[in-house]
Design a protein around this motif. Sequence first.
Motif, mmCIF file in Angstrom:
data_model
loop_
_atom_site.group_PDB
_atom_site.id
_atom_site.type_symbol
_atom_site.label_atom_id
_atom_site.label_comp_id
_atom_site.label_asym_id
_atom_site.label_seq_id
_atom_site.Cartn_x
_atom_site.Cartn_y
_atom_site.Cartn_z
ATOM 1 N N THR A 1 0.832 -1.202 0.000
ATOM 2 C CA THR A 1 0.000 0.000 0.000
ATOM 3 C C THR A 1 0.865 1.251 0.000
ATOM 4 O O THR A 1 2.018 1.243 0.449
ATOM 5 N N THR A 2 0.307 2.322 -0.525
ATOM 6 C CA THR A 2 0.941 3.631 -0.474
ATOM 7 C C THR A 2 -0.109 4.658 -0.065
ATOM 8 O O THR A 2 -1.294 4.522 -0.376
ATOM 9 N N ASP A 3 0.331 5.660 0.615
ATOM 10 C CA ASP A 3 -0.551 6.747 1.043
ATOM 11 C C ASP A 3 0.266 8.030 0.948
ATOM 12 O O ASP A 3 1.118 8.298 1.803
ATOM 13 N N LEU A 4 0.033 8.791 -0.122
ATOM 14 C CA LEU A 4 0.866 9.950 -0.415
ATOM 15 C C LEU A 4 0.056 11.235 -0.357
ATOM 16 O O LEU A 4 -1.142 11.251 -0.664
ATOM 17 N N ALA A 5 0.718 12.304 -0.001
ATOM 18 C CA ALA A 5 0.068 13.610 0.034
ATOM 19 C C ALA A 5 1.070 14.673 -0.394
ATOM 20 O O ALA A 5 2.272 14.556 -0.140
ATOM 21 N N ARG A 6 0.568 15.686 -1.066
ATOM 22 C CA ARG A 6 1.418 16.801 -1.465
ATOM 23 C C ARG A 6 0.611 18.083 -1.426
ATOM 24 O O ARG A 6 -0.535 18.129 -1.874
ATOM 25 N N ASP A 7 1.211 19.118 -0.859
ATOM 26 C CA ASP A 7 0.624 20.452 -0.844
ATOM 27 C C ASP A 7 1.640 21.416 -1.427
ATOM 28 O O ASP A 7 2.803 21.420 -1.032
ATOM 29 N N VAL A 8 1.185 22.208 -2.376
ATOM 30 C CA VAL A 8 2.073 23.143 -3.060
ATOM 31 C C VAL A 8 1.478 24.547 -2.965
ATOM 32 O O VAL A 8 0.340 24.780 -3.391
ATOM 33 N N PHE A 9 2.239 25.470 -2.394
ATOM 34 C CA PHE A 9 1.854 26.875 -2.345
ATOM 35 C C PHE A 9 2.788 27.643 -3.278
ATOM 36 O O PHE A 9 4.005 27.459 -3.248
ATOM 37 N N GLY A 10 2.191 28.481 -4.123
ATOM 38 C CA GLY A 10 3.003 29.191 -5.091
ATOM 39 C C GLY A 10 2.613 30.648 -5.228
ATOM 40 O O GLY A 10 1.483 31.045 -4.942
ATOM 41 N N ALA A 11 3.567 31.439 -5.665
ATOM 42 C CA ALA A 11 3.344 32.855 -5.950
ATOM 43 C C ALA A 11 4.150 33.216 -7.187
ATOM 44 O O ALA A 11 5.300 32.776 -7.346
ATOM 45 N N ASN A 12 3.545 34.003 -8.068
ATOM 46 C CA ASN A 12 4.197 34.395 -9.307
ATOM 47 C C ASN A 12 3.959 35.873 -9.574
ATOM 48 O O ASN A 12 2.907 36.421 -9.211
ATOM 49 N N SER A 13 4.924 36.486 -10.223
ATOM 50 C CA SER A 13 4.784 37.887 -10.627
ATOM 51 C C SER A 13 5.330 38.053 -12.036
ATOM 52 O O SER A 13 6.245 37.336 -12.452
ATOM 53 N N PHE A 14 4.755 38.996 -12.754
ATOM 54 C CA PHE A 14 5.165 39.271 -14.134
ATOM 55 C C PHE A 14 5.050 40.770 -14.367
ATOM 56 O O PHE A 14 4.124 41.426 -13.877
ATOM 57 N N ILE A 15 6.008 41.312 -15.118
ATOM 58 C CA ILE A 15 5.963 42.729 -15.442
ATOM 59 C C ILE A 15 6.393 42.933 -16.886
ATOM 60 O O ILE A 15 7.291 42.252 -17.381
ATOM 61 N N SER A 16 5.696 43.814 -17.573
ATOM 62 C CA SER A 16 6.023 44.169 -18.954
ATOM 63 C C SER A 16 6.304 45.662 -18.997
ATOM 64 O O SER A 16 5.443 46.487 -18.675
ATOM 65 N N LEU A 17 7.520 46.015 -19.406
ATOM 66 C CA LEU A 17 7.977 47.396 -19.404
ATOM 67 C C LEU A 17 8.209 47.873 -20.829
ATOM 68 O O LEU A 17 9.143 47.413 -21.496
ATOM 69 N N PRO A 18 7.393 48.775 -21.357
ATOM 70 C CA PRO A 18 7.638 49.340 -22.693
ATOM 71 C C PRO A 18 8.911 50.176 -22.702
ATOM 72 O O PRO A 18 9.106 51.024 -21.819
ATOM 73 N N LEU A 19 9.757 49.940 -23.683
ATOM 74 C CA LEU A 19 11.008 50.688 -23.781
ATOM 75 C C LEU A 19 10.970 51.718 -24.907
ATOM 76 O O LEU A 19 11.468 52.835 -24.743
ATOM 77 N N LEU A 20 10.397 51.313 -26.047
ATOM 78 C CA LEU A 20 10.320 52.202 -27.203
ATOM 79 C C LEU A 20 8.929 52.107 -27.800
ATOM 80 O O LEU A 20 8.358 51.021 -27.889
ATOM 81 N N ASP A 21 8.409 53.261 -28.226
ATOM 82 C CA ASP A 21 7.112 53.273 -28.882
ATOM 83 C C ASP A 21 6.987 54.571 -29.654
ATOM 84 O O ASP A 21 6.970 55.661 -29.055
ATOM 85 N N PRO A 22 6.915 54.508 -30.998
ATOM 86 C CA PRO A 22 6.842 55.746 -31.776
ATOM 87 C C PRO A 22 5.596 56.564 -31.465
ATOM 88 O O PRO A 22 5.611 57.783 -31.644
ATOM 89 N N GLU A 23 4.531 55.928 -30.973
ATOM 90 C CA GLU A 23 3.328 56.676 -30.637
ATOM 91 C C GLU A 23 3.541 57.576 -29.425
ATOM 92 O O GLU A 23 2.765 58.486 -29.172
ATOM 93 N N TYR A 24 4.577 57.292 -28.647
ATOM 94 C CA TYR A 24 4.931 58.127 -27.502
ATOM 95 C C TYR A 24 6.130 59.024 -27.821
ATOM 96 O O TYR A 24 6.695 59.643 -26.925
ATOM 97 N N GLY A 25 6.537 59.021 -29.082
ATOM 98 C CA GLY A 25 7.657 59.855 -29.474
ATOM 99 C C GLY A 25 8.995 59.295 -29.040
ATOM 100 O O GLY A 25 9.986 60.028 -29.006
ATOM 101 N N ILE A 26 9.033 57.992 -28.676
ATOM 102 C CA ILE A 26 10.286 57.361 -28.264
ATOM 103 C C ILE A 26 10.813 56.524 -29.421
ATOM 104 O O ILE A 26 10.346 55.418 -29.664
ATOM 105 N N ALA A 27 11.761 57.059 -30.147
ATOM 106 C CA ALA A 27 12.388 56.393 -31.295
ATOM 107 C C ALA A 27 11.358 56.102 -32.376
ATOM 108 O O ALA A 27 10.155 56.255 -32.182
#
Length: 782
Positions: A375-401
């Motif tokens: 017999t087997t009796d298994l258990a697993r608990d996983v707690f997670g946290a994630n973050s993501f960021i998107s940073l615009p660097l250039l955009d002609p509509e903003y007059g940047i390059a």
Amino acid sequence: MMRLLLSATALGCALPAHADIAAPAEAPPATQQETAPTAEEELDDDDIVVTAERLSGQLDTDVPAEIELDEAAIASYGATSVADLLAALSPQTRSGRGRGGGQPIVLVNGRRVSGFGEIRNIPPDAIAKVEVFPEEVAQQYGYSADERVVNFVLKPNFRQLAIDPEYGLYTQGGRQRFELDNNFLTIGEKGRLNVNATYETESLLTEAERDLTPVSGNAADTVARSLLPAYDRYIGDVSYAYSLDKLTQLTLTGRFEQTDNLSLLGPGAGGVADPLERDSRNRTLSGGASANGRIGKWRWTLSGNYSDADQRIFTDRLAGSPDRFDSSQQAFNGNATMSGTLTEGWAGPIQTTFSGDYNGLRFDSRSDRSGVATTTDLARDVFGANSFISLPLLDPEYGIANIGRLSLNASFGLRDVSDFGGLQSWGAGLNWSVARNLSFNLGYNSDEAAPGIQQLGAAPLVTPQVAYFDFARGETVFIETLSGGNPLLNAEQRRDLRFGMNWQVIDDLGLSVQVNRNRSNDTTNAFPILTPEIEAAFPDRVTRDASGQLVRLDLRPVNYDRTETTQLRWGINFGRSFGQPQRGPGAQGGPPGAGQRPAGGPPPGAGRGGGGGGFGRMMGGPGGGRWQLSLYHTVKFDDTILIRPGVPELDLLDGSAVGEGGGAARHALELDGGIFNNGLGMRFSGRFDSGSRVDGGLTGSDLEFGDLATFNLRAFADFGSRPGIMKVAPWLKGFRLALTVDNIFDAQRRITDNSGTVPLRYQPGYIDPQGRYVEISLRKAF
């Protein structure tokens, strides 16, 4: 001075990435309207106003879509459900990261779903648009960047009841299949309800029903061994989505699935008249709930799921009572995601996503063999946290390059796994949209993953009389195999570098290129095929008798010390409309000129291309249609495995293998195309995999695995889209007849040893017992 003013409505092509769209999940269709100039920006006589269109529910992201399909393009696939449509689109939605890839991440109207079950059975008739995005977009919705993202935009008002019986058979004989699907879907102002019931059955296929030389040497034994099991499957699904207000939606889902299987393992104590049987039942009950909405410029999602899966297997033995294996697994998870604009940057809004999740798993199993219980009796608990960021660097509509739009993204995640401790992941990427029709992306990801708890601790399961090829002696023998869990497995560490390009060469022709370099340590894998190299690495897994004949093999999972692959995947998508689409009674096609195109690009114009009118007449209708072709080529530059230090490295492109299918294919081609015109359609697909060689060592036998090319065909007729038929037989409205042929040429890979002989274990009937498959289906929609 002349000015060009762009405005947008709620129906059709993408807005600028910095525009904030609060799109409700089931919003009513917006009417086309021009955006009036503000008081501060009154029109001059020389001003030109261009009004774009957009569908409510399309994604608002910096990363352009690689593919967009409108109603006409969706109809051209002849699919009966979202699941079927995704299968047809798999060459275009498969991730190019080089890890095989599973199902893409699925969104509905730009929102996360509680699970694939929420939309699995939605008919394509209810979809207004499909958008396919690269892996980077997944991070905006709280997922890791390892699969592409497919967004389904649903029609705001839809109602349909459909019955779909299917019957198929294998042309080599011996096996038949029947399936009956019943589906109901209604979409209204307040939400949607989808109910589906499916029954599927397939008959047993024995060795006697294929042209095989039996491994046992006794032709009479073939009636007592199955190549494919008989099964009965029962499925019930329900999904209910309700809009609490214009911005907030609640979804509930439920699913029941049961599969009964029967296999024959060989002659029993009473001979072939009393074969050894393996009888199994798998039953799963699952449910989920999710809520999502907006707070200002922030999107939020809460979701939770629970499933209970039980399995019971009885395996006959030559002497004594049958072996019994029971397992039960409960899985439950919850997720909270918040994404939106953090602040306004110098080149556009800085977008970010935060998510937290919990995953719980409980697994127990029991194996009874010869009166001994494990017999087997298994258990697993996983707690997670994630973050993501998107940073615009250039955009002609903003007059940047003025070299296009450039953005940087980064992600970081932590996992606390109860039986493994802390695991982390991080990644970074650059996205450069040089122009509306050309974009590049570059990314790096590093993550850690724990093996599954069943891989770690499932109870042992013994299977007798398994046909197996022994490379060391160059012979096929019957052996006993042991499967189950391995508690000594380590966590995997993965490092991926990728580069991608998407170029819409012209309106109808797109080119995509992806290069991937993957390296992993301590990967968890099924036990590889027993070549001399593998036997030297795992001598304790192999049991031989006094004469050296293989009698037993331990197939429990193992860790590889290191794996490395480098591959290039590139492809083209080419599609064009012709003639004038005709809207007959019951037709639900798209607007004239509808088709497949890149995000932000103009729709293919009606009648474009030579010979459109003649082609329309050839297809049997006075209107128009579309054709489409895609071709993808994957080439591997290296694919190596180091089992453990001190053991020679395996080169899967040069004589090594870990699976019974041989080494890795250096070249793979995927072809998909079709023609559709006023309800008549034909689609074809094909795949080519180059061959490989497996070295048998100094005393063993080499095997040559030949090239393999397979082709499939699907033809269908939607009578409701044929005005002439509707006039004569209006009762055929909603009927669709389809004929499917898989593996048209009944192609099977040829495998030979040093002498050019096909080993018994690698006879075509063993490696591909199905061969050509023909199916006819009739769908009636009310």
